[in-house]
Design a protein around this motif. Structure first.
Motif, mmCIF file in Angstrom:
data_model
loop_
_atom_site.group_PDB
_atom_site.id
_atom_site.type_symbol
_atom_site.label_atom_id
_atom_site.label_comp_id
_atom_site.label_asym_id
_atom_site.label_seq_id
_atom_site.Cartn_x
_atom_site.Cartn_y
_atom_site.Cartn_z
ATOM 1 N N VAL A 9 -1.552 1.851 -7.863
ATOM 2 C CA VAL A 9 -1.689 0.416 -7.215
ATOM 3 C C VAL A 9 -1.977 0.458 -5.721
ATOM 4 C CG1 VAL A 9 -0.765 -1.790 -7.038
ATOM 5 C CG2 VAL A 9 -0.455 -0.861 -9.023
ATOM 6 N N LYS A 11 -2.855 -1.468 -2.038
ATOM 7 C CA LYS A 11 -3.440 -2.843 -1.210
ATOM 8 C C LYS A 11 -3.692 -2.597 0.014
ATOM 9 C CE LYS A 11 -3.791 -7.097 -0.695
ATOM 10 N NZ LYS A 11 -4.814 -8.107 -1.189
ATOM 11 N N THR A 44 5.501 -4.559 -0.882
ATOM 12 C CA THR A 44 4.085 -4.903 -1.317
ATOM 13 C C THR A 44 4.142 -4.504 -2.700
ATOM 14 O OG1 THR A 44 3.229 -4.334 0.916
ATOM 15 C CG2 THR A 44 1.634 -4.251 -0.955
ATOM 16 N N ILE A 48 3.328 -7.330 -5.430
ATOM 17 C CA ILE A 48 2.199 -7.254 -6.628
ATOM 18 C C ILE A 48 2.750 -7.634 -8.062
ATOM 19 C CG2 ILE A 48 0.756 -5.382 -7.580
ATOM 20 C CD1 ILE A 48 0.391 -4.154 -4.982
ATOM 21 N N ARG A 54 -2.163 -9.804 -4.470
ATOM 22 C CA ARG A 54 -3.155 -9.190 -5.471
ATOM 23 C C ARG A 54 -3.636 -7.806 -5.111
ATOM 24 N NH1 ARG A 54 -7.036 -13.736 -7.953
ATOM 25 N NH2 ARG A 54 -5.398 -15.589 -8.280
ATOM 26 N N PRO A 55 -3.492 -6.670 -5.740
ATOM 27 C CA PRO A 55 -3.964 -5.594 -5.649
ATOM 28 C C PRO A 55 -5.303 -5.237 -5.568
ATOM 29 C CG PRO A 55 -3.173 -5.563 -8.009
ATOM 30 C CD PRO A 55 -2.763 -6.895 -7.382
#
Length: 501
Positions: A9, A11, A44, A48, A54-55
């Motif tokens: 994941v 971001k 963060t 998520i 939102r990633p």
């Protein structure tokens, strides 16, 4: 059995990469601890999972099924509840309404069922009855509560979701020992009932008291996971530090090369105020004193108190041999104290006004200027702006026309027109680019070489390790350790920051 799994994941916020590669496996009936330094990506990652962020890439699996957590309501529908580090309470509503806010009981499909609301809230209040205080009642307004009680309400709010997956992002920061112990009893009960819990903490004793496994995140990447029973605090810190146990990456800045004077410029004795207690230290002329430790441990509060915003409640500070008047910022400025905040939008720039007006208000105050010609003010301002390599089209242009880094340079330059004796820097590089940081720290070292006494708080460890002559590590509002010379290493900084306060 794996309840929740995150793989790869990531971001980014513009050019800032908040999370490069986040991996996490959370088992059913487990308390899984996340640990990492300031800005490592822990929060963060949790946001998520909770749908508030939102990633950009990566996979989220719940019970082995790929899911898209499109928002907080979607997370709630999937059975995910979260305690946010930044409290999300409605101040002017009752404790009961806040606890039940994610799922208010209704009657006739529209109206709030007040009886059911109160009954549900009192069930969670009762869990903390012995440690919460008599003021914490269902009908009490949240804004009438102490900080620890507000934090308990936020915890109750997360518990009231009855979610199979619960995330707690630093839930104990404002709690006392008895409250933490009771909270941990509740978490153990939830774990035994098969609930899955992600727990973020910066206290090593808490991690080893409540966790089953620990995952370390460093610089936006998941480094590894260990069973709590099979590791030690020292091993966890070594994983957080990595190979960079000594001074931080050399590209940030060169280590200090100047020699500080033996003359004391600022002496602080047993200073106490909101967020910090019994702090004592001396800063010499030509010295850069760093304030380290995790965010929110009293560093910013101390600097603001020295600037009189607000004043400390006890203790004393002296500039040379003269008592520092901390009753207001105006008094501090008159005695040669400067304060620069990293929150330039709130404590720095005068929005909507020209650059000239933003760079000269302290000069006008110190020189009691009632009327001044713009040309004369520009003559005073330009050398300070040039010293910081500030890029701007003209002094008459709006401050809003500049980049964030150049806006921060304007805020710093206003203090350099008439040089102060003491410079208090409160996370001054927050949100500015690497080039602007390089310019700023080159100037800070130059000012120190010219005899200025500087107190620097930074949430970035590299900035402290590479620029401060000494570092006072804050933990729980007090100084837990002083690092100087060869002691200024990442390992020592992390160990002092994460040990039990």
């Amino acid at each position: 059995m794996t309840k929740l799994k995150l793989s790869g994941v990531s971001k980014a916020y513009g050019a800032t990469l908040a999370l490069r590669r986040g991996d996490l496996e959370l088992d059913t009936g487990e308390v899984h601890v996340l640990i990492g330094a300031n800005g490592s990506g822990k929060s963060t990652l949790c946001k998520i999972v909770a749908g508030s962020v939102r990633p950009d890439a990566g996979d989220v699996l719940l019970d082995g099924r790929a899911v898209t957590v499109s928002g907080p309501r979607a997370a709630q529908a999937l059975g995910i509840g979260i305690f946010y580090q930044e409290l999300s309470l409605a101040d002017h509503r009752s404790v009961a309404e806040n606890i039940c806010l994610p799922d208010l009981p209704k009657q006739s499909g529209f109206f709030i069922d007040r009886a059911a609301l109160r009954q549900k809230a009192e069930r969670y209040i009762a869990l903390f009855e012995a440690v919460a205080g008599a003021e914490l009642r269902a009908d009490t307004n949240v804004d009438d509560l102490r900080a620890d009680q507000r934090q308990l309400v936020e915890i109750m709010k997360a518990l009231a979701t009855e979610a199979p997956v619960l995330i707690f992002d630093e839930p104990t920061s404002a709690l006392d020992r008895a409250q933490v112990d009771r909270f941990f009893e509740i978490l153990r009960g939830l774990r035994n009932d098969g609930r899955s819990i992600v727990f973020i903490s910066h206290r090593m004793d808490e991690i080893f008291a409540i966790g089953d496994r620990v995952t370390v995140i460093r610089d936006g990447e998941t480094i590894g996971t260990m069973a709590i029973a099979e590791t030690t605090p020292e091993a966890v810190i070594h994983m957080m530090v990595g190979e960079q146990e000594e001074l931080a990456a050399p590209q940030q800045a060169a280590p200090p090369s100047h020699a500080a004077s033996t003359d004391a410029a600022l002496t602080v004795e047993n200073l106490t105020g909101a967020g910090f207690r019994d702090v004592s230290f001396t800063v010499r002329r030509g010295e850069i004193l760093g304030l380290g430790g995790l965010h929110g441990q009293g560093q910013s509060a101390l600097l603001k108190a020295l600037f009189g915003a607000p004043p400390p409640s006890a203790g004393e500070a002296r500039i040379a041999r003269e008592r520092l008047r901390t009753d207001s910022p105006r008094s501090a400025i008159a005695q040669g104290v400067a304060y620069v905040s990293g929150d330039r939008s709130r404590d720095g720039v005068i929005t909507g006004r020209p650059i000239l007006e933003n760079v000269t208000p302290i000069h006008a105050l110190r020189n009691r200027l009632v009327l001044a010609r713009p040309g004369r003010l520009a003559e005073k301002a330009l050398p300070a702006l040039k010293a910081l390599n500030t890029k701007f089209a003209g002094l008459s242009h709006s401050i809003g026309s500049l980049s964030g880094g150049n806006q921060q340079k304007i805020v710093i330059a206003r203090w350099l027109i008439d040089k102060p004796d003491i410079l208090l820097l409160d996370d001054p590089t927050k949100g500015i680019d690497l080039s602007a940081k390089t310019d700023l720290f080159a100037l800070i070292r130059r000012l120190a070489e010219e005899g200025l006494a500087i107190v620097l708080y930074s949430s970035e460890d590299a900035e402290l390790l590479n620029n401060a002559d000494r570092i006072l590590v804050f933990n729980g509002g007090a100084v837990s350790r002083e690092l100087s010379g060869a002691e200024r290493t990442r390992y020592n900084l992390y160990q002092a920051a994460y040990e039990a306060a």
